[in-house]
Design an enzyme around this catalytic site. Structure first.
Site, PDB file in Angstrom:
ATOM      1  N   ASN A  12      61.431  33.645  18.819  1.00 38.36           N
ATOM      2  CA  ASN A  12      61.708  32.463  19.646  1.00 38.36           C
ATOM      3  C   ASN A  12      61.074  31.294  18.951  1.00 38.36           C
ATOM      4  O   ASN A  12      60.186  31.174  18.177  1.00 38.36           O
ATOM      5  CB  ASN A  12      61.077  32.546  20.989  1.00 38.36           C
ATOM      6  CG  ASN A  12      61.782  33.652  21.813  1.00 38.36           C
ATOM      7  OD1 ASN A  12      63.185  33.431  21.922  1.00 38.36           O
ATOM      8  ND2 ASN A  12      60.941  34.440  22.440  1.00 38.36           N
ATOM      9  N   LYS A  55      68.627  26.004  22.307  1.00 37.05           N
ATOM     10  CA  LYS A  55      67.760  27.236  23.167  1.00 37.05           C
ATOM     11  C   LYS A  55      66.630  26.405  23.810  1.00 37.05           C
ATOM     12  O   LYS A  55      66.126  26.615  24.938  1.00 37.05           O
ATOM     13  CB  LYS A  55      67.598  28.272  22.421  1.00 37.05           C
ATOM     14  CG  LYS A  55      67.259  29.548  23.361  1.00 37.05           C
ATOM     15  CD  LYS A  55      67.317  30.857  22.702  1.00 37.05           C
ATOM     16  CE  LYS A  55      66.767  32.036  23.421  1.00 37.05           C
ATOM     17  NZ  LYS A  55      66.649  33.352  22.869  1.00 37.05           N
ATOM     18  N   ASN A  98      64.490  26.467  27.292  1.00 36.14           N
ATOM     19  CA  ASN A  98      62.899  27.059  27.285  1.00 36.14           C
ATOM     20  C   ASN A  98      61.984  26.040  27.459  1.00 36.14           C
ATOM     21  O   ASN A  98      60.960  26.487  28.106  1.00 36.14           O
ATOM     22  CB  ASN A  98      62.724  27.944  25.943  1.00 36.14           C
ATOM     23  CG  ASN A  98      63.463  29.355  25.749  1.00 36.14           C
ATOM     24  OD1 ASN A  98      64.101  29.696  27.014  1.00 36.14           O
ATOM     25  ND2 ASN A  98      63.837  29.701  24.711  1.00 36.14           N
ATOM     26  N   ASN A 149      60.614  27.642  30.771  1.00 36.61           N
ATOM     27  CA  ASN A 149      59.344  28.315  30.667  1.00 36.61           C
ATOM     28  C   ASN A 149      58.158  27.774  30.635  1.00 36.61           C
ATOM     29  O   ASN A 149      56.934  28.332  31.230  1.00 36.61           O
ATOM     30  CB  ASN A 149      59.439  28.923  29.086  1.00 36.61           C
ATOM     31  CG  ASN A 149      60.505  30.026  28.857  1.00 36.61           C
ATOM     32  OD1 ASN A 149      60.029  31.252  28.723  1.00 36.61           O
ATOM     33  ND2 ASN A 149      61.905  29.683  28.753  1.00 36.61           N
ATOM     34  N   GLU A 192      54.188  32.312  23.174  1.00 36.77           N
ATOM     35  CA  GLU A 192      54.493  31.786  21.743  1.00 36.77           C
ATOM     36  C   GLU A 192      54.299  30.292  22.162  1.00 36.77           C
ATOM     37  O   GLU A 192      55.257  29.432  21.980  1.00 36.77           O
ATOM     38  CB  GLU A 192      55.685  31.971  21.445  1.00 36.77           C
ATOM     39  CG  GLU A 192      55.847  33.553  21.185  1.00 36.77           C
ATOM     40  CD  GLU A 192      57.202  34.215  21.137  1.00 36.77           C
ATOM     41  OE1 GLU A 192      57.826  33.876  21.906  1.00 36.77           O
ATOM     42  OE2 GLU A 192      57.534  34.928  20.042  1.00 36.77           O
TER      43      GLU A 192
END
Lengths: 304, 304
Positions: free
Chosen positions: B104, B186, B190, B194, B269
């Site tokens: 990712n 993306k 994210n 996230n 991450e």
């Protein structure tokens, strides 16, 4: 005649300042709920700097109607409970009753002014470390300085009289020229350090300072708040912003009060400390993206 | 001759894509640690859409030296474990070995390129819901689309061959013209979803969307990231930014993968998803104050 004083909110702050005033001979009436029975039975105790102040006969009431009209009402509720004042204040008022809020952040003076008139309203900033250890018992760890000012205009005779009464009660008290400026100065510390403490999942002052990233975020937040304060007409020098970081190094692993409240699942004054400064700053064109994100995270985090 | 493929990192992602390739007849070698004994004894199982794919004989090794030189190395480690690649990759290389990262965020292709040459490096974005339920067993819940691209330049013959091999293994695969642009697209989802999920103390997608404050923060973060992506030369239309919010309404109380990792005390991450996009954006003059604060908070929050 001696002024009649009511203390609304008998947590640690209200009990300490009210108790010290009563101990010095002032006519102080406490509104109490949870602690009422204990205080009626055993009085109030303040442990301060190796000394124990015990008040055997405390004027404690369950309602403000029992207390009746006062000359000075000192408000020491959490700002999150301000709505309760709508019912509590009216029985305490006569024509010249002053309302003095010891609450944190912004918006509390405005709340009182909107309901009972700006001319009644005063505020104070308390720099004090207290803990209510059991009903009617307060532990006083450190400091105690209180800065008293008027919501509208500069100091008056009453401002000085209150500071003198506090001084006579053994509390270091001063009169401030511009109360709202002092509130912004305090926010320069509270917004970053109280806020990051919670949002970073329980960070002490030392934790924030030890992390390059969080320390940088604290500095950036201070810059945002300083810009907002200046746009609102408050003269705060650059050096004071740096000082908010520098003076914090000596605090070590100190937990800001909002972090303690959060950890104990007590209400956190999110609107007074973060929401209202953000709204006031944005209203005068300040860019406060970090404060905005912090505020939004805190709003959710304090729900538990 | 059939290309020889190594899978580095046999968590859910590595096991799923590698297992499906092996099931289709590809020559797939798995590097395994925790699951090695279980897989040697019982093989691998993928439960997908009502079907159970069982691989009785899996080529599983404990070291990359046992695997030896490959034509394609598929990297499915957490980006937080990239340092381990320094020792793992060299035994797998011949002159034309391709390195395909399924990881990712940003920085993973750069990590590989800096060590083993940019011309070897490829990347893919996986849109898939997986769970490793026990050693050697992966549950495949939904999606599975994989977008494969080159780190440098446009698609080559090898890019299309890999997509075809994945397609032959029953995986919806496509070739992307500009891999890094796809990574930024993306990240537009994210970074806010996230990130806020963790920073707000465990907020699902529905929680973020239901809160006016957090939804506004998500939108503001998307704007910051979109500006950075455009400054870096990635053409992303305004409508795509809105779409990141709009498409999220159908997800309901979905927990973003980083939130699940965080709740289970697994590595998150942070550098790949928040740190590297911030650094790249700031380097080209983007203002990213919200991302910066979010990143700093996450750095500390993931330490537990």
């Amino acid at each position: 005649m001696q002024p009649k004083i009511a203390i609304i909110g008998s947590g640690a702050v209200g009990a300490y300042y009210g108790g010290m005033l009563a101990h010095s001979g002032a006519d102080v009436h406490f509104l109490m709920r949870a602690d009422l029975a204990a205080v009626r039975e055993r009085g109030m105790t303040i442990r301060t700097r190796g000394e124990t102040v015990h008040l055997a006969a405390v004027k404690a009431c369950a309602t403000t109607a029992e207390i009746g009209p006062c000359d000075l009402v000192i408000i020491a509720l959490k700002a999150t409970a301000n709505h309760a004042l709508d019912g509590l204040i009216p029985p305490l008022l006569h024509e010249r009753t002053a309302l003095l809020t010891l609450q944190n952040g912004l918006g509390n003076e405005e709340y009182l002014a909107a309901r009972w008139g700006a001319e009644r309203v005063m505020g104070a900033l308390c720099f004090v470390c207290l803990n209510r250890t059991e009903p009617g018992v307060v532990e006083h760890f450190d400091h105690g300085t209180i800065s008293v000012g008027e919501f509208i205009g500069g100091p008056q005779a009453r401002t000085r009289q209150i500071a003198e009464a506090l001084g006579a009660a053994g509390i270091e008290a001063q009169v401030v020229e511009n109360l709202v400026t002092e509130r912004w100065r305090k926010l320069l510390w509270n917004i970053p350090f109280n806020g990051l403490a919670i949002a970073a999942g329980g960070a002490t002052v030392a934790d924030v300072l030890a992390s390059e990233g969080l320390r940088g975020s604290a500095r950036a937040l201070i810059s945002e708040v300083l810009d907002a304060a200046r746009r609102l007409g408050h003269e705060i020098e650059d050096a004071f912003a740096d000082f908010q970081i520098e003076r914090s190094y000596s605090m070590g692993p100190y937990k800001p009060s909002s972090l303690i409240d959060w950890e104990l699942h007590r209400p956190v004054e999110v609107e007074a400390i973060w929401g209202e400064p953000l709204r006031q700053g944005v209203a005068v064109g300040a860019q406060m993206p970090r404060l905005e994100l912090l505020y939004r995270l805190l709003q959710r985090l304090v729900l538990h």
